[in-house]
Design a protein around this motif. Structure first.
Motif, short mmCIF file in Angstrom:
data_model
loop_
_atom_site.label_atom_id
_atom_site.label_comp_id
_atom_site.label_asym_id
_atom_site.label_seq_id
_atom_site.Cartn_x
_atom_site.Cartn_y
_atom_site.Cartn_z
N TYR A 36 5.48 -77.11 5.42
CA TYR A 36 6.67 -76.28 5.25
C TYR A 36 6.48 -74.85 5.76
CZ TYR A 36 7.78 -80.25 2.34
OH TYR A 36 8.01 -81.53 1.89
N ASP A 37 5.48 -74.66 6.59
CA ASP A 37 5.21 -73.33 7.15
C ASP A 37 5.70 -73.30 8.59
OD1 ASP A 37 4.34 -70.77 7.48
OD2 ASP A 37 2.20 -71.25 7.57
N VAL A 41 12.06 -74.68 8.40
CA VAL A 41 12.16 -74.49 6.95
C VAL A 41 12.76 -73.13 6.64
CG1 VAL A 41 10.84 -74.23 4.81
CG2 VAL A 41 10.30 -76.09 6.40
N TYR A 79 7.33 -76.12 -2.14
CA TYR A 79 7.74 -77.33 -1.44
C TYR A 79 6.57 -78.30 -1.28
CZ TYR A 79 11.89 -74.54 -0.22
OH TYR A 79 13.01 -73.77 -0.27
N GLY A 80 5.40 -77.75 -0.97
CA GLY A 80 4.22 -78.58 -0.81
C GLY A 80 3.82 -79.26 -2.11
N SER A 96 1.28 -77.96 1.81
CA SER A 96 1.97 -76.67 2.01
C SER A 96 2.19 -76.38 3.49
CB SER A 96 1.20 -75.53 1.34
OG SER A 96 -0.12 -75.46 1.82
N ASP A 97 1.26 -76.80 4.34
CA ASP A 97 1.40 -76.55 5.78
C ASP A 97 2.61 -77.27 6.38
OD1 ASP A 97 -0.78 -74.92 5.78
OD2 ASP A 97 -2.16 -76.36 6.71
N LYS A 144 7.31 -69.89 -0.42
CA LYS A 144 8.11 -71.12 -0.60
C LYS A 144 7.35 -72.38 -0.20
CE LYS A 144 10.57 -70.45 3.82
NZ LYS A 144 10.00 -69.11 4.11
N LYS A 145 6.45 -72.26 0.78
CA LYS A 145 5.72 -73.44 1.23
C LYS A 145 4.84 -74.02 0.13
CE LYS A 145 1.70 -71.06 3.32
NZ LYS A 145 2.02 -69.70 2.83
N GLU A 146 4.41 -73.17 -0.80
CA GLU A 146 3.56 -73.65 -1.89
C GLU A 146 4.38 -74.52 -2.87
OE1 GLU A 146 0.40 -73.05 -1.67
OE2 GLU A 146 0.60 -71.62 -0.02
#
Length: 521
Positions: free
Chosen positions: A242-243, A247, A274-275, A239-240, A270-272
């Motif tokens: 995409y933080d 992004v 994508y991750g 997840s990191d 959203k990062k969750e």
């Protein structure tokens, strides 16, 4: 001399005949040696949950990193027009296993609804391949019957449906994908298993491939992940990734099928999502490494796909009677340029990623634009396994292998995708779609009356209004052609109605079956 002529001729004839038989026998043995019986391929189906058509790098996603799947795609064929058998979980899974439109099997909605389950009378891909001496295994989300040991009526398990080995859960990981506690192995509760759902499946599948299967036999392995279904909780290392601001800026270019997004801000989630996709990518890559390490790559056909389109978050609005489901505020899956999401009969609800690798037969770097449906997998697998497809039943699948080679295929009948929504809410939508070449005809039932059950309404309804789209020049289905191409609508309506009535009337009426069962007791 004449006394001996006849015997001499007979002896010569016998000698020549024996010589010919000897030559022919020698030649046949040489041919047999030169043309050995074709080796049956191993088959792996890797089924993701709610993965959108536009969620992978190889399908054009500008954000999500999927190097493992992208590499896999470069080694086989990318299908640009592959469709799930249904627009939601259980129907789609039933269609994959049986090769039949899920409504024929009674999967109008999810497993459990009014007693819905995959009946033992259905013939599955595992049973078909077992007739060809295949060993079979299933890992992951089953969602076709109750697997738990309960006092309630027994429903068929994977064992009853042709799987020699299984490690599964009835549903997805509602409690969260980490350290899941409801896995069942061959009918026995496993208890909590350390790790994330998709990683646990890779470990279980790897153990089966390397230690538990009969390596003298070809095999069928189905791996069915929880990811990227909600709830989402990937390791922070994913997840990191995409933080960051890049992004955030790219997110503005993502399409969500024309389905309204929540008015409240969910961007921090959203990062969750994508991750999770990147985590899934690594899990799949690890499984493919096992296939490589076991020297199975060349003669194994691996199918990577999704059970339906991506999930969408709910735009909370009490005036529309919507329920609160903040877990789905983590849904950032995309159908790419297609219209609709999970449940919708529009393309985005059922056109999904489809990547197939089979180095012995499929050239690397192939792209196929042919229409393929997941119900085709059973017929295609039967042909490759040199066994008959199920007989004397209504199959909706065809041998789609030529499409995997980039060649044309012909379908005897069009395919229908159906979803029985009826509420006047956020999910109000048409009820079915039928593909006919580049056209898709959308049909809608009349409204359900309050005193009619959902099943009664569905089992007695036919589409009464229609819309028409040409996907060749309008993949986003923005322009309804029903009024401008009315002749095409009139041509397609009777085809759709004939298919629908056949499918509708074949499917079991669960409420009546339940009543009959109670009366016998």
């Amino acid at each position: 001399m004449k006394i001996f002529d006849k015997p001499i001729h007979l002896l010569l004839l016998v000698a020549v005949t024996l010589s010919l038989f000897s030559c022919n026998d020698k030649k046949s043995k040489e041919v047999a040696a030169a043309e050995p019986i074709e080796k049956k391929p191993n088959i792996i189906i890797y089924l993701t949950d709610d993965l959108g058509y536009g969620d992978l790098g190889c399908y054009g996603n500008p954000i999500i990193k999927t190097p493992g799947i992208d590499k896999f795609a470069s080694e086989g064929v990318i299908l640009t027009d592959l469709h799930s058998a249904g627009t939601v979980c259980s129907p789609s899974r039933a269609g994959i296993l049986t090769g039949r439109n899920p409504y024929r099997s009674g999967f109008y909605y999810l497993q459990g609804y009014a007693g819905t389950h995959l009946r033992d009378s259905e013939v599955t891909i595992a049973e078909v391949l077992k007739s060809g001496d295949y060993e079979t295994a299933f890992m992951g989300k089953w969602h076709l019957s109750r697997l738990e040991k309960t006092s309630r009526a027994k429903e068929p398990s994977p064992s009853d449906q042709g799987f020699d080995y299984w490690f599964a859960s009835t549903h997805n990981a509602f409690e969260g994908p980490k350290n899941f506690r409801k896995f069942i192995r061959n009918g026995e509760d496993v208890g909590e298993v350390s790790g994330w759902y998709c990683d646990v499946l890779t470990e279980e599948a790897t153990d089966w491939l390397t230690n538990k299967r009969d390596k003298s036999k070809p095999f069928l392995l189905i791996v069915s992940t929880h990811e990227p279904h909600t709830p989402l909780a990937p390791p922070e290392e994913y997840s990191d990734m995409y933080d960051n601001a890049t992004v955030d800026s790219l997110e503005q270019s993502i399409s969500y099928g024309g389905v309204a997004r929540p008015e409240h801000d969910i961007s921090m989630n959203k990062k969750e999502y994508y991750g999770t996709i990147s985590q899934l990518d690594q899990a799949f890559a690890n499984l493919m490494k096992t296939v490589d390490d076991e020297n199975l790559t060349e003669n194994t056909m691996v199918i990577f796909t999704s059970d339906n389109g991506p999930e969408s978050p709910v735009n909370l609005d009490e005036s529309q009677g919507l329920w609160e489901d903040p877990i789905r505020d983590y849904c950032f899956g995309t159908p790419g340029d297609l219209r609709g999401m999970k449940r919708f009969p529009y393309e985005g609800g059922h056109r999904v990623p489809g990547i197939i690798r089979y180095p012995a037969k499929i050239p690397a770097g192939t792209i196929s634009n042919e229409l393929v449906v997941a119900t085709d997998f059973i017929t295609t697998a039967a042909k490759l396994a040199q066994v008959p497809a199920p007989q004397n039943i209504n199959l909706d699948g065809i041998d789609a292998f030529p499409a995997f080679l980039g060649e044309k295929i012909e379908r005897e009948k069009p395919y229908l995708w159906i979803f029985p929504t009826h509420e006047d809410t956020y999910f109000r939508m048409p009820h079915m779609a039928m593909r006919y070449n580049d056209y898709t005809l959308i049909g809608k039932f009349k409204d359900k009356e309050d005193d009619v059950t959902i099943m009664e309404w569905m089992k007695t309804s036919v589409p009464v209004t229609f819309s028409l789209y040409n996907l060749a020049n309008d993949p986003s289905q923005k322009t309804d052609l029903a009024s401008t191409e009315s002749e095409m609508v009139e041509k397609l309506k009777p085809i759709l109605l004939e298919q629908w009535l056949e499918i509708r009337d074949e499917g079991p009426y669960w409420e009546k079956l339940n009543e009959a069962s109670k009366s016998k007791k």
